[in-house]
Design a protein around this motif. Structure first.
Motif, PDB file in Angstrom:
ATOM      1  N   THR A 181       0.834  -1.201   0.000  1.00 38.62           N
ATOM      2  CA  THR A 181       0.000   0.000   0.000  1.00 38.62           C
ATOM      3  C   THR A 181       0.870   1.252   0.000  1.00 38.62           C
ATOM      4  OG1 THR A 181      -0.167   0.248   2.409  1.00 38.62           O
ATOM      5  CG2 THR A 181      -1.763  -1.232   1.332  1.00 38.62           C
ATOM      6  N   GLY A 182       0.227   2.367  -0.359  1.00 36.47           N
ATOM      7  CA  GLY A 182       0.853   3.675  -0.283  1.00 36.47           C
ATOM      8  C   GLY A 182      -0.123   4.649   0.345  1.00 36.47           C
ATOM      9  N   SER A 183       0.369   5.539   1.201  1.00 33.43           N
ATOM     10  CA  SER A 183      -0.521   6.406   1.971  1.00 33.43           C
ATOM     11  C   SER A 183       0.212   7.679   2.359  1.00 33.43           C
ATOM     12  CB  SER A 183      -0.991   5.698   3.247  1.00 33.43           C
ATOM     13  OG  SER A 183      -1.462   4.388   2.986  1.00 33.43           O
ATOM     14  N   SER A 184      -0.560   8.701   2.699  1.00 34.65           N
ATOM     15  CA  SER A 184       0.047   9.966   3.087  1.00 34.65           C
ATOM     16  C   SER A 184       0.422  10.024   4.558  1.00 34.65           C
ATOM     17  CB  SER A 184      -0.920  11.116   2.789  1.00 34.65           C
ATOM     18  OG  SER A 184      -2.071  11.035   3.620  1.00 34.65           O
ATOM     19  N   ASP A 185      -0.298   9.302   5.442  1.00 27.95           N
ATOM     20  CA  ASP A 185      -0.160   9.468   6.892  1.00 27.95           C
ATOM     21  C   ASP A 185      -0.447  10.922   7.256  1.00 27.95           C
ATOM     22  OD1 ASP A 185       0.304   8.961   9.544  1.00 27.95           O
ATOM     23  OD2 ASP A 185       2.402   8.376   9.313  1.00 27.95           O
ATOM     24  N   TYR A 186      -1.491  11.457   6.659  1.00 26.62           N
ATOM     25  CA  TYR A 186      -1.859  12.864   6.792  1.00 26.62           C
ATOM     26  C   TYR A 186      -2.291  13.196   8.216  1.00 26.62           C
ATOM     27  CZ  TYR A 186      -4.696  17.101   5.906  1.00 26.62           C
ATOM     28  OH  TYR A 186      -5.254  18.351   5.929  1.00 26.62           O
ATOM     29  N   HIS A 187      -1.766  14.313   8.741  1.00 26.80           N
ATOM     30  CA  HIS A 187      -2.129  14.798  10.074  1.00 26.80           C
ATOM     31  C   HIS A 187      -2.587  16.255  10.029  1.00 26.80           C
ATOM     32  CE1 HIS A 187      -0.042  11.192  11.497  1.00 26.80           C
ATOM     33  NE2 HIS A 187      -0.439  11.451  12.731  1.00 26.80           N
ATOM     34  N   GLY A 188      -3.037  16.731   8.883  1.00 30.08           N
ATOM     35  CA  GLY A 188      -3.393  18.136   8.763  1.00 30.08           C
ATOM     36  C   GLY A 188      -2.154  19.003   8.798  1.00 30.08           C
TER      37      GLY A 188
END
Length: 287
Positions: free
Chosen positions: A245-252
């Motif tokens: 998988t690929g992801s941003s790990d976005y936290h704002g």
């Protein structure tokens, strides 16, 4: 089709509310986004209610785990599409969440001993209704000018697993996490397993053991993995039969990563949804 399978909201340590997150995901051109707050599902209802037409929500959580017991180190397990009411998994998630405030208070105390004048009251204010964690402590450190960015706190000098102000918390054994998520009908993906700057990293041998125990996949495309690391993980995943998988790990605004910075192949997403029996992706209806 653009798919981001790792994001956080104010229900844990992100800065976007769940409603803001899904609206921002749609604005970023995503077709699918997973809300994977730490050890909790408290943001799911708000995200679903606000879900824009054209965006699909994958419900999930990022589970705090510890490999090799008390002398080991933390690893994170992304769990997707599990039944949130399954009692054993819900009980373990509650134990982890209940330990977050005492842990954060202890980290503040350690920082104070190191001469950093972080106040618990400010950390709690930053966390708001979310589950308090290291990023909230790090944000308070940024405000004081001790460090430049939240990411700078996650080193051996400060809050990484081998850091001077690190404090352990209740964490699941990752093998138990796999078992519990599967029993709840979910799918497991090991999050950012070779993020070296976060401290100790899981070995390839341990990843192989987790694969034998039923781990479904590994997060390869992530901001904390450089190109050689991503290539290495892809080869390992192929050898072990793991999904990639690929992801941003976005936290704002708390981190520099952007929604959709890294994405997951639609075929992999399809396989995750096929394996899941605890919940289904939620299509947006213009909320």
């Amino acid at each position: 089709m653009r798919i981001d399978l790792h994001t956080h909201s104010t229900a844990s340590d992100g800065t976007d509310t769940p409603a803001e997150l899904v609206r921002n995901a749609a604005a970023a051109g995503l077709d699918v986004v997973a809300l994977t707050d730490h050890d909790g599902v408290g943001g799911h209802a708000e995200a679903i209610a606000a879900l824009p037409a054209g965006l699909t929500l994958v419900t999930g959580a990022e589970l705090s785990c510890r490999l090799d017991g008390g002398d080991g180190f933390s690893v994170h397990m992304l769990a997707y599409l599990f039944d949130p009411l399954e009692p054993e998994l819900a009980r373990e998630r509650e134990l982890v969440r209940d330990d977050r405030e005492p842990r954060a208070r202890a980290m503040v105390a350690k920082l104070n001993e190191l001469g950093v004048p972080v106040r618990w009251e400010r950390v709690a204010e930053i966390a708001g209704v979310g589950a308090v964690g290291r990023p909230h402590v790090a944000t308070a450190m940024v405000e004081l000018g001790v460090i430049d960015t939240v990411s700078d706190a996650f080193t051996s000098e400060w809050l990484a697993g081998d850091g001077r102000a690190f404090v352990e918390k209740h964490e699941l054994d990752p093998f138990d996490a796999i078992r519990l998520v599967k029993a709840a009908g979910g799918v497991t993906v090991l999050a950012h397993p070779l993020a070296l700057k976060r401290g100790n990293c899981i070995s390839e041998g341990a990843i192989a053991e987790l694969a034998s125990a039923g781990l479904d996949g590994v997060e390869v495309d992530h901001m904390d993995h450089d190109a050689p690391t991503r290539a290495r993980l892809r080869g390992l995943a192929a050898d072990l039969g793991l999904l990639v998988t690929g992801s941003s790990d976005y936290h704002g605004s708390r981190k520099t990563c952007r929604l959709g910075e890294f994405t997951t192949d639609p075929e992999i997403y399809g396989e995750i949804t096929r394996r899941a029996t605890g919940a289904f992706p939620v299509p947006g209806a213009g909320g």
